[in-house]
Design a protein around this motif. Structure first.
Motif, PDB file in Angstrom:
ATOM      1  N   TYR A  84      -4.090   1.764 -17.610  1.00 38.52           N
ATOM      2  CA  TYR A  84      -3.928   2.616 -16.426  1.00 38.52           C
ATOM      3  C   TYR A  84      -2.473   3.066 -16.346  1.00 38.52           C
ATOM      4  CZ  TYR A  84      -8.503   0.874 -14.936  1.00 38.52           C
ATOM      5  OH  TYR A  84      -9.841   0.568 -14.864  1.00 38.52           O
ATOM      6  N   VAL A  85      -2.278   4.399 -16.208  1.00 37.68           N
ATOM      7  CA  VAL A  85      -0.931   4.961 -16.096  1.00 37.68           C
ATOM      8  C   VAL A  85      -0.755   5.462 -14.673  1.00 37.68           C
ATOM      9  CG1 VAL A  85       0.693   6.671 -16.968  1.00 37.68           C
ATOM     10  CG2 VAL A  85      -0.974   5.609 -18.536  1.00 37.68           C
ATOM     11  N   LEU A  86       0.303   4.957 -14.004  1.00 41.51           N
ATOM     12  CA  LEU A  86       0.600   5.325 -12.619  1.00 41.51           C
ATOM     13  C   LEU A  86       2.012   5.878 -12.544  1.00 41.51           C
ATOM     14  CD1 LEU A  86      -0.858   2.130 -10.880  1.00 41.51           C
ATOM     15  CD2 LEU A  86      -2.025   4.304 -11.317  1.00 41.51           C
ATOM     16  N   CYS A  87       2.270   6.687 -11.527  1.00 41.16           N
ATOM     17  CA  CYS A  87       3.570   7.342 -11.381  1.00 41.16           C
ATOM     18  C   CYS A  87       3.979   7.295  -9.907  1.00 41.16           C
ATOM     19  CB  CYS A  87       3.497   8.790 -11.870  1.00 41.16           C
ATOM     20  SG  CYS A  87       5.076   9.665 -11.754  1.00 41.16           S
ATOM     21  N   PHE A  96      -8.009   4.833  -3.284  1.00 40.01           N
ATOM     22  CA  PHE A  96      -8.860   5.752  -2.504  1.00 40.01           C
ATOM     23  C   PHE A  96      -8.423   7.200  -2.759  1.00 40.01           C
ATOM     24  CE2 PHE A  96      -8.642   1.718  -0.367  1.00 40.01           C
ATOM     25  CZ  PHE A  96      -9.884   1.500   0.187  1.00 40.01           C
ATOM     26  N   GLU A  97      -9.369   8.108  -2.485  1.00 37.24           N
ATOM     27  CA  GLU A  97      -9.011   9.524  -2.601  1.00 37.24           C
ATOM     28  C   GLU A  97      -8.081   9.932  -1.469  1.00 37.24           C
ATOM     29  OE1 GLU A  97     -11.174  13.944  -3.031  1.00 37.24           O
ATOM     30  OE2 GLU A  97     -12.373  12.106  -2.717  1.00 37.24           O
ATOM     31  N   LYS A  98      -8.353   9.450  -0.242  1.00 36.51           N
ATOM     32  CA  LYS A  98      -7.492   9.690   0.899  1.00 36.51           C
ATOM     33  C   LYS A  98      -7.196   8.355   1.583  1.00 36.51           C
ATOM     34  CE  LYS A  98      -9.187  14.387   1.730  1.00 36.51           C
ATOM     35  NZ  LYS A  98      -9.827  15.298   2.709  1.00 36.51           N
ATOM     36  N   ARG A  99      -6.248   8.379   2.506  1.00 38.40           N
ATOM     37  CA  ARG A  99      -5.766   7.123   3.095  1.00 38.40           C
ATOM     38  C   ARG A  99      -6.833   6.445   3.956  1.00 38.40           C
ATOM     39  NH1 ARG A  99      -0.122   6.316   6.574  1.00 38.40           N
ATOM     40  NH2 ARG A  99      -0.387   4.059   6.939  1.00 38.40           N
ATOM     41  N   TYR A 100      -7.544   7.181   4.764  1.00 37.37           N
ATOM     42  CA  TYR A 100      -8.462   6.591   5.734  1.00 37.37           C
ATOM     43  C   TYR A 100      -9.911   6.667   5.278  1.00 37.37           C
ATOM     44  CZ  TYR A 100      -4.379   6.735   8.765  1.00 37.37           C
ATOM     45  OH  TYR A 100      -3.129   6.566   9.284  1.00 37.37           O
ATOM     46  N   ASP A 101     -10.169   6.739   3.984  1.00 33.53           N
ATOM     47  CA  ASP A 101     -11.543   6.708   3.483  1.00 33.53           C
ATOM     48  C   ASP A 101     -12.149   5.323   3.699  1.00 33.53           C
ATOM     49  OD1 ASP A 101     -11.320   9.300   2.750  1.00 33.53           O
ATOM     50  OD2 ASP A 101     -11.018   8.909   0.607  1.00 33.53           O
ATOM     51  N   LYS A 102     -13.452   5.292   3.896  1.00 38.18           N
ATOM     52  CA  LYS A 102     -14.133   4.033   4.155  1.00 38.18           C
ATOM     53  C   LYS A 102     -14.529   3.307   2.880  1.00 38.18           C
ATOM     54  CE  LYS A 102     -16.011   5.389   8.654  1.00 38.18           C
ATOM     55  NZ  LYS A 102     -17.237   5.537   9.474  1.00 38.18           N
ATOM     56  N   GLU A 103     -14.591   3.999   1.759  1.00 37.38           N
ATOM     57  CA  GLU A 103     -14.959   3.372   0.496  1.00 37.38           C
ATOM     58  C   GLU A 103     -13.936   3.751  -0.568  1.00 37.38           C
ATOM     59  OE1 GLU A 103     -18.869   4.351  -0.664  1.00 37.38           O
ATOM     60  OE2 GLU A 103     -19.841   3.402   1.075  1.00 37.38           O
ATOM     61  N   GLU A 145       0.845  -1.191   0.000  1.00 37.81           N
ATOM     62  CA  GLU A 145       0.000   0.000   0.000  1.00 37.81           C
ATOM     63  C   GLU A 145       0.883   1.246   0.000  1.00 37.81           C
ATOM     64  OE1 GLU A 145      -2.429  -0.208   3.453  1.00 37.81           O
ATOM     65  OE2 GLU A 145      -0.742  -0.193   4.856  1.00 37.81           O
ATOM     66  N   GLY A 146       0.343   2.339  -0.558  1.00 40.88           N
ATOM     67  CA  GLY A 146       1.079   3.592  -0.611  1.00 40.88           C
ATOM     68  C   GLY A 146       0.460   4.559  -1.601  1.00 40.88           C
ATOM     69  N   TYR A 147       1.036   5.777  -1.628  1.00 41.30           N
ATOM     70  CA  TYR A 147       0.536   6.816  -2.533  1.00 41.30           C
ATOM     71  C   TYR A 147       1.188   6.665  -3.904  1.00 41.30           C
ATOM     72  CZ  TYR A 147      -1.939   9.466   1.057  1.00 41.30           C
ATOM     73  OH  TYR A 147      -2.825   9.872   2.023  1.00 41.30           O
ATOM     74  N   LEU A 148       0.351   6.826  -4.953  1.00 39.09           N
ATOM     75  CA  LEU A 148       0.790   6.874  -6.341  1.00 39.09           C
ATOM     76  C   LEU A 148      -0.003   7.974  -7.061  1.00 39.09           C
ATOM     77  CD1 LEU A 148       0.955   3.055  -7.315  1.00 39.09           C
ATOM     78  CD2 LEU A 148       2.907   4.577  -6.946  1.00 39.09           C
ATOM     79  N   MET A 149       0.588   8.466  -8.126  1.00 35.14           N
ATOM     80  CA  MET A 149      -0.099   9.438  -9.000  1.00 35.14           C
ATOM     81  C   MET A 149      -0.799   8.663 -10.111  1.00 35.14           C
ATOM     82  SD  MET A 149       0.656  12.260  -7.500  1.00 35.14           S
ATOM     83  CE  MET A 149       0.093  13.458  -8.710  1.00 35.14           C
ATOM     84  N   LYS A 150      -2.078   8.944 -10.308  1.00 34.92           N
ATOM     85  CA  LYS A 150      -2.872   8.217 -11.299  1.00 34.92           C
ATOM     86  C   LYS A 150      -3.356   9.189 -12.372  1.00 34.92           C
ATOM     87  CE  LYS A 150      -7.241   5.730 -11.742  1.00 34.92           C
ATOM     88  NZ  LYS A 150      -7.893   6.793 -12.497  1.00 34.92           N
ATOM     89  N   GLN A 210      -3.424  12.682 -10.657  1.00 33.86           N
ATOM     90  CA  GLN A 210      -4.032  12.969  -9.362  1.00 33.86           C
ATOM     91  C   GLN A 210      -3.483  11.970  -8.332  1.00 33.86           C
ATOM     92  OE1 GLN A 210      -8.257  12.707  -9.988  1.00 33.86           O
ATOM     93  NE2 GLN A 210      -8.337  14.611 -11.206  1.00 33.86           N
ATOM     94  N   LYS A 211      -3.259  12.458  -7.120  1.00 36.21           N
ATOM     95  CA  LYS A 211      -2.682  11.643  -6.057  1.00 36.21           C
ATOM     96  C   LYS A 211      -3.760  10.771  -5.435  1.00 36.21           C
ATOM     97  CE  LYS A 211       0.406  12.031  -2.061  1.00 36.21           C
ATOM     98  NZ  LYS A 211       1.110  12.980  -1.143  1.00 36.21           N
TER      99      LYS A 211
END
Length: 286
Positions: free
Chosen positions: A92-95, A50-57, A22-27, A36-37
């Motif tokens: 899907y392009v990720l960074c 997820f849009e943020k780390r602790y989102d429920k959905e 798990e971790g942050y990526l740019m999509k 977008q992060k």
């Protein structure tokens, strides 16, 4: 089990099921081409973001089956893409933030599909089969060693029998030439000489008859012609009279003395045994 959005949302945020990565990526967006992060969570062959780390959905889900993970050289630095082959499929392009993070994400995504796991299981089964066959071959080789030893022993015994047969089929001349020569007999001659030196010659044994004949022979001038014949004819009775009787008399004398000594020793022992008994009786009477 029915799969729906609610079950997927629970599975994505469930703490009991640990995430593989798990971790942050740019999509890169599908309509908006900007990056977008997003927070990505990989569980098995399911990639949630997820849009943020602790989102429920989660905002979306990518099923990593029938796709390849490739580098993206056209977009930003440290970018890679998930390519689904076929017409109308999305890419899907990720960074990532750096080279190390990009390599780790690409490796984790490439190893998460079912096809990859199936190929790994097949490879492990093949290796296991090879190791088992190798061990079986080693056991067979170890069990064949005693047979080879027995075969060599049989071969050697057959060669010995063949040599014995060929030696028995030789002619007397060949066997005489091939047989070893006997050693010299100087030692036997020396042994015979030593025995003859210790033995008493029969010519020096004088029986009573011989003594009488010799005494009469001094008066008879022709007695020296008959003396050699008399010396050669010595009976066992004469030898027993000359040597055996003194030995028997000495033996009887020794036995008689030994008997007397034993009797005197037993008498002394009886007296020594009676004396303590008498003393005990005296003490008891007192």
């Amino acid at each position: 089990m029915k799969i729906n959005e609610k079950n997927l949302c629970v599975f994505a945020v469930s703490p009991t099921i640990a995430a593989d990565k798990e971790g942050y990526l740019m999509k890169k967006g599908e309509v908006n081409k900007g990056f977008q992060k997003r927070w990505f969570v990989l569980k098995g062959n399911l990639l949630f973001y997820f849009e943020k780390r602790y989102d429920k959905e989660p905002l979306g889900l990518i099923i990593l089956e029938g796709c390849t993970i490739e580098l993206d050289e056209n977009d930003a630095q440290f970018s890679f893409k998930i390519v689904f082959h076929g017409a109308g499929n999305r890419t899907y392009v990720l960074c990532a933030d750096n080279q190390e993070s990009m390599e780790q994400w690409m490796k984790s995504l490439a190893c998460s599909s079912y096809d990859y796991m199936k190929s790994m299981v097949t490879e492990l089964q093949r290796q296991l089969k090879e190791t088992r066959s190798h061990k079986c071959n080693e056991k067979i080789n170890d069990s064949d060693q005693p047979n080879s030893i027995a075969e060599s022993y049989i071969h050697s015994t057959s060669e010995e029998k063949l040599n014995s047969l060929t030696s028995s089929s030789r002619t007397p001349q060949q066997s005489a030439n091939s047989s070893p020569h006997p050693p010299p007999r100087h030692r036997q001659q020396k042994l015979a000489q030593s025995q003859s030196a210790h033995c008493i010659p029969t010519s020096k044994i004088k029986s009573p008859n011989m003594v009488q004949s010799s005494s009469h022979g001094n008066n008879n001038p022709n007695s020296h012609h008959n003396l050699p014949n008399q010396r050669n004819k010595i009976s066992f009775k004469d030898m027993h009279t000359a040597f055996g009787r003194p030995v028997l008399s000495d033996r009887n004398l020794w036995r008689h003395q030994r008997k007397n000594d034993l009797q005197s020793g037993n008498a002394l022992r009886k007296e020594e045994y009676k004396q303590p008994i008498a003393e005990q009786n005296l003490l008891i009477s007192l």
